[in-house]
Design an enzyme around this catalytic site. Structure first.
Site, short mmCIF file in Angstrom:
data_model
loop_
_atom_site.label_atom_id
_atom_site.label_comp_id
_atom_site.label_asym_id
_atom_site.label_seq_id
_atom_site.Cartn_x
_atom_site.Cartn_y
_atom_site.Cartn_z
N TYR A 33 0.77 -1.21 -0.11
CA TYR A 33 -0.11 0.07 0.11
C TYR A 33 0.90 1.38 -0.01
CZ TYR A 33 0.65 0.96 4.90
OH TYR A 33 1.38 1.14 6.23
N LYS A 149 6.57 -1.89 1.86
CA LYS A 149 5.29 -1.38 2.34
C LYS A 149 4.30 -2.48 2.34
CE LYS A 149 3.21 3.19 3.05
NZ LYS A 149 3.20 3.36 4.71
N GLU A 182 12.28 2.57 13.97
CA GLU A 182 11.52 3.55 13.73
C GLU A 182 10.01 3.75 14.38
OE1 GLU A 182 9.98 2.86 9.63
OE2 GLU A 182 9.91 0.72 9.86
N LEU A 207 10.89 1.22 7.03
CA LEU A 207 10.58 1.50 5.73
C LEU A 207 11.01 3.10 5.00
CD1 LEU A 207 8.04 1.29 3.74
CD2 LEU A 207 7.02 3.16 4.82
N1 PDD Z 1 2.80 5.05 7.41
N2 PDD Z 1 7.53 3.90 8.63
C1 PDD Z 1 6.56 3.06 9.05
C2 PDD Z 1 6.45 1.71 9.42
C3 PDD Z 1 5.39 3.54 8.26
O1 PDD Z 1 4.11 2.86 8.17
C4 PDD Z 1 5.31 4.78 7.59
C5 PDD Z 1 4.25 5.37 6.94
C6 PDD Z 1 6.46 5.54 7.75
C7 PDD Z 1 6.62 7.04 6.94
O2 PDD Z 1 6.62 6.92 5.58
P1 PDD Z 1 6.23 8.06 4.81
O3 PDD Z 1 6.85 9.37 5.32
O4 PDD Z 1 6.25 7.66 3.49
O5 PDD Z 1 4.45 8.08 5.24
C8 PDD Z 1 7.83 5.20 8.23
C9 PDD Z 1 1.73 5.54 6.78
C10 PDD Z 1 1.54 6.97 6.84
C11 PDD Z 1 0.48 4.76 7.19
O6 PDD Z 1 0.57 3.57 7.50
O7 PDD Z 1 -0.48 5.37 7.58
#
Ligand code: PDD
Length: 291
Positions: A33, A149, A182, A207
C-alpha cells in the site's frame, strides 16, 4: 467521510465497495500500500510514492496493475470524487484472488487495486503538532523486510494500541541491540545537543519514508548537519528534540519518550522550523479538474 472507493476499475459507493473473500491480501497480507498526503487538493510527493509502490511490488513480484499514469489518474479521480482538499489518499494493491494456497498460482493473478481518499481534521492535526506527542518504546517484533510497504501491519496495530493505552501518540520500535528502528507508522528522529539531526539509515529494518527523504533534502538545502545512523533509547531520552515523520503527520514533534520529557518538554525550535519548511520543498502535483 469516504463516499466513493475505487475497486478494480470501478468507482463504487463506500457502503457497497468490497473485494473477494479469497483475495490474497485478506488471507495472507499478500499486498502492498501507499498513503499519500493531499494538500489543497493536490498530491504531495506523488513521484516518490509511485517509485516506492513500484519497488514494493517488484520486491514481491506482484506486477504493476496498470501504468503509472493510469494509477495517477485513479488517485486524482478518487480525491476529486471525495472532494478532499486536505487529507490522505490510500492505495492498496494485492496479488489478487485465488483459492487459498500458500503457493502463488503459476502464471500469476490479476492484482486487486483499491483506492480511497478521506479528509483529515487539519485543525486537530495542527493542535497535536503545537502540543507535541508522547512516544512509548516497545520491542520491534516485525519481520526482516520492513523496507517493503506491505499491509502486514499487526505488530504496528498492537504497538500503537499499547502506546495509546499509555496516552502515547506513537510507538517507537526497538531492535534486539537496543536501537530504535522507527515508529510503528513513522520514521524516528532526534536532535543532538550539538544541533545535528540523527535518523536511522535505510535498509531492511525500516520503511524508507517519503517524508524522511524530502526532509533530508530540506536539511541539505538548509545546511543542517545530519547523521544517518542507529540511536539508542537512552540517547533519544537525553536528546535536545525529537520528532517523527510520515505522510499523515509530516513533521510531528515528540515531547516525551516513556514519560521522560525531551528537552524542556515542548516541541523543539528546529522541529517546528522543519515542519514549516517541509511543504516548501515537497513536490505538489497539478490540480485535477477533469469533466
Ligand atoms: N505510514 N515507517 C512506517 C513503518 C510507516 O508505516 C510509515 C508510513 C513511515 C513513514 O513513511 P512516509 O513518510 O512515506 O509516510 C515510516 C503511513 C502513513 C501509514 O501507514 O498510514
Amino acid at each position: 467521510m469516504t463516499r466513493v472507493v475505487y475497486v478494480n476499475g470501478r468507482y463504487m459507493r463506500y457502503a457497497e465497495a468490497g473485494v473477494h473473500v479469497e483475495d490474497r491480501g485478506f488471507q495472507f497480507a499478500d499486498a502492498i500500500y501507499e498513503v499519500c498526503e493531499v494538500s489543497e487538493g493536490r498530491l504531495v510527493d506523488e513521484t516518490q510514492h509511485m517509485d516506492r509502490l513500484a519497488r514494493s511490488l517488484a520486491e514481491l513480484r506482484i506486477p504493476m496493475p496498470m501504468s503509472r499514469r493510469a494509477l495517477g489518474l485513479v488517485l486524482r479521480e478518487t480525491v476529486r470524487r471525495n472532494r478532499v482538499k486536505t487529507g490522505l489518499v490510500y492505495l492498496q494493491v494485492s496479488r489478487g484472488t485465488a483459492p487459498r494456497d500458500f503457493l502463488i498460482p503459476a502464471g500469476g493473478l490479476a492484482p486487486t487495486v483499491v483506492c480511497l481518499a478521506r479528509r483529515v481534521d487539519a485543525a486537530g492535526r495542527e493542535q497535536r503538532a503545537a502540543s507535541g506527542i508522547a512516544v512509548k518504546t516497545l520491542p520491534d517484533i516485525r519481520w526482516g523486510r520492513c523496507d517493503i510497504k506491505t499491509v502486514m501491519l499487526l505488530p504496528a496495530v498492537l504497538a500503537k494500541e499499547a502506546a495509546a493505552t499509555d496516552g502515547a501518540g506513537e510507538a517507537w520500535l526497538v531492535d534486539a541491540e537496543g536501537f530504535v528502528t522507527e515508529g510503528a507508522s513513522s520514521n524516528a528522529w532526534i536532535v543532538e545537543r550539538s544541533g545535528a539531526l540523527v535518523t536511522r539509515q535505510t535498509g531492511d529494518a525500516i520503511l524508507p519514508g517519503v517524508t524522511r527523504r524530502t526532509l533530508l533534502d530540506v536539511l541539505s538545502r538548509e545546511n543542517i548537519p545530519i547523521s544517518e545512523r542507529p540511536f539508542r533509547v537512552e540517547e533519544a531520552r537525553a536528546a535536545q528534540e525529537a520528532f517523527i515523520t510520515s505522510a499523515s503527520g509530516t513533521v510531528m514533534p515528540v515531547v516525551s519518550i516513556d514519560k521522560v520529557a525531551i528537552g524542556d518538554g515542548r516541541p523543539g525550535a528546529l522541529t517546528r522550523r522543519l515542519r514549516t519548511l517541509f511543504h516548501q520543498f515537497a513536490e505538489l502535483s497539478d490540480q485535477y479538474h477533469p469533466r
